[in-house]
Design an enzyme around this catalytic site. Structure first.
Site, mmCIF file in Angstrom:
data_model
loop_
_atom_site.group_PDB
_atom_site.id
_atom_site.type_symbol
_atom_site.label_atom_id
_atom_site.label_comp_id
_atom_site.label_asym_id
_atom_site.label_seq_id
_atom_site.Cartn_x
_atom_site.Cartn_y
_atom_site.Cartn_z
ATOM 1 N N ASP A 164 1.283 4.161 1.334
ATOM 2 C CA ASP A 164 1.849 4.858 2.486
ATOM 3 C C ASP A 164 2.986 4.066 3.135
ATOM 4 O O ASP A 164 3.657 4.582 4.031
ATOM 5 C CB ASP A 164 0.766 5.200 3.516
ATOM 6 C CG ASP A 164 -0.070 4.001 3.936
ATOM 7 O OD1 ASP A 164 -0.320 3.125 3.103
ATOM 8 O OD2 ASP A 164 -0.493 3.951 5.107
ATOM 9 N N HIS A 167 0.863 -1.166 0.000
ATOM 10 C CA HIS A 167 0.000 0.000 0.000
ATOM 11 C C HIS A 167 0.907 1.226 0.000
ATOM 12 O O HIS A 167 1.978 1.221 0.616
ATOM 13 C CB HIS A 167 -0.934 0.003 1.215
ATOM 14 C CG HIS A 167 -2.150 -0.849 1.014
ATOM 15 N ND1 HIS A 167 -2.865 -1.396 2.063
ATOM 16 C CD2 HIS A 167 -2.791 -1.248 -0.127
ATOM 17 C CE1 HIS A 167 -3.895 -2.087 1.579
ATOM 18 N NE2 HIS A 167 -3.867 -2.018 0.270
#
Length: 307
Positions: free
Chosen positions: A65, A63
């Protein structure tokens, strides 16, 4: 030196005060970078740690982030002509993402980056300071947490050495060989030493509560764990594969954790003190609420047990 340097503490979106994820673990002569999100390279400039210091990169999942800082960090390895190999661990199912991030733009590659993907729950990697273990977590995409385990050692007891008249170079020989022959009697290393428990560091990011969370946290000297939500959003946390501050604190309490660091906070919460208040209801040990660019020491060793 054993310490954690925090580069960023935000979850999905950064805020004015929280950068995307990023954590640097200094552990003797290993420097491990965990989950470099956007801005990690710049945050490193504020910490005094350079790309040349890095020995290992660990990505829990792909993901954004947790990984969009990889291109800059990887290219910086070559820009700074890092002279030693740097291992990179990541979920094997995300190998295509890693390849894309590694070559996200044109650069002259001079550094030696060694991909060592995780393809099984419980997979272990040997490091210069101990064993790095990966455990499969519960999240919508393939995700692993990591823990670094130092092997147990021995600590010599001066009083016991003196009782046998062992001093100077003989102490080193006893450590290396495991025994000494003195006046017709063999003295073993165990007779004059006690167990020196190895230290443990655990890193648990995006996950719902599962057995692997407890396995990673077990007897950790320092546990870095996500607490994206508060208990008021527990149902949402379960739906999207995240933990609450209360859940993370209960894991720490039940697993014998010595120092607990909560991080990866949702941007919906402006007051991080609420995470501390909630965690304190379940964990009475050493608690740290992560802030960008803070440094947290790994606690001193546990008290050695009798041989």
């Amino acid at each position: 030196m054993r310490e954690l340097v925090v580069l960023g503490t935000a979850s999905q979106a950064p805020t004015r005060h929280r950068n995307h994820n990023g954590y640097l673990l200094r552990w003797d002569d290993e420097v491990l970078l965990f989950d470099p999100g956007e801005g990690s390279q710049r945050q490193m400039l504020h910490t005094g740690i350079s790309a040349t210091d890095l020995t290992r990169i660990c990505v829990t999942h792909f993901h954004g982030d947790h990984c969009l800082g990889l291109p800059g960090v990887i290219q910086r390895l070559s820009l700074d002509r890092v002279p030693h190999p740097v291992a990179a661990h990541f979920p094997a199912g995300g190998a295509e993402y890693f390849a894309r991030l590694r070559h996200a733009s044109s650069f002259y590659e001079t550094a030696e980056l060694r991909p060592e993907p995780v393809d099984a729950d419980g997979q272990r990697f040997a490091t210069r300071v101990g064993t790095l273990e990966a455990r499969r977590l519960r999240h919508p995409i393939e995700t692993y947490g990591y823990r670094l385990i130092e092997p147990d050692g021995r600590r010599m007891v001066p009083e016991k050495l003196s009782a046998y008249g062992i001093a100077g170079p003989a102490v080193g020989e006893l450590l290396r060989v495991g025994h000494l022959d003195l006046d017709g009697r063999r003295v073993t290393r165990d007779e004059v030493s006690v167990t020196r428990p190895g230290q443990r560091f655990a890193f648990v990011m995006d996950t719902g509560l599962c057995d692997a969370v407890y396995a990673l946290a077990e007897l950790a000297d320092l546990l870095v764990i996500e607490s994206t939500f508060l208990e008021s959003e527990a149902a949402l946390a379960a739906d999207v594969g995240h933990l609450t501050a209360a859940q993370a604190a209960r894991v720490a309490a039940e697993s014998g954790v010595r120092r607990l660091m909560l991080t990866h906070f949702s941007q919906r919460y402006a007051d991080a003190g609420r995470f501390a208040d909630e965690a304190r209801q379940h964990f009475d040990g050493n608690l740290v609420i992560a802030e960008d660019l803070m440094t947290v020491q790994v606690p001193p060793r546990r008290v050695a047990s009798a041989a």
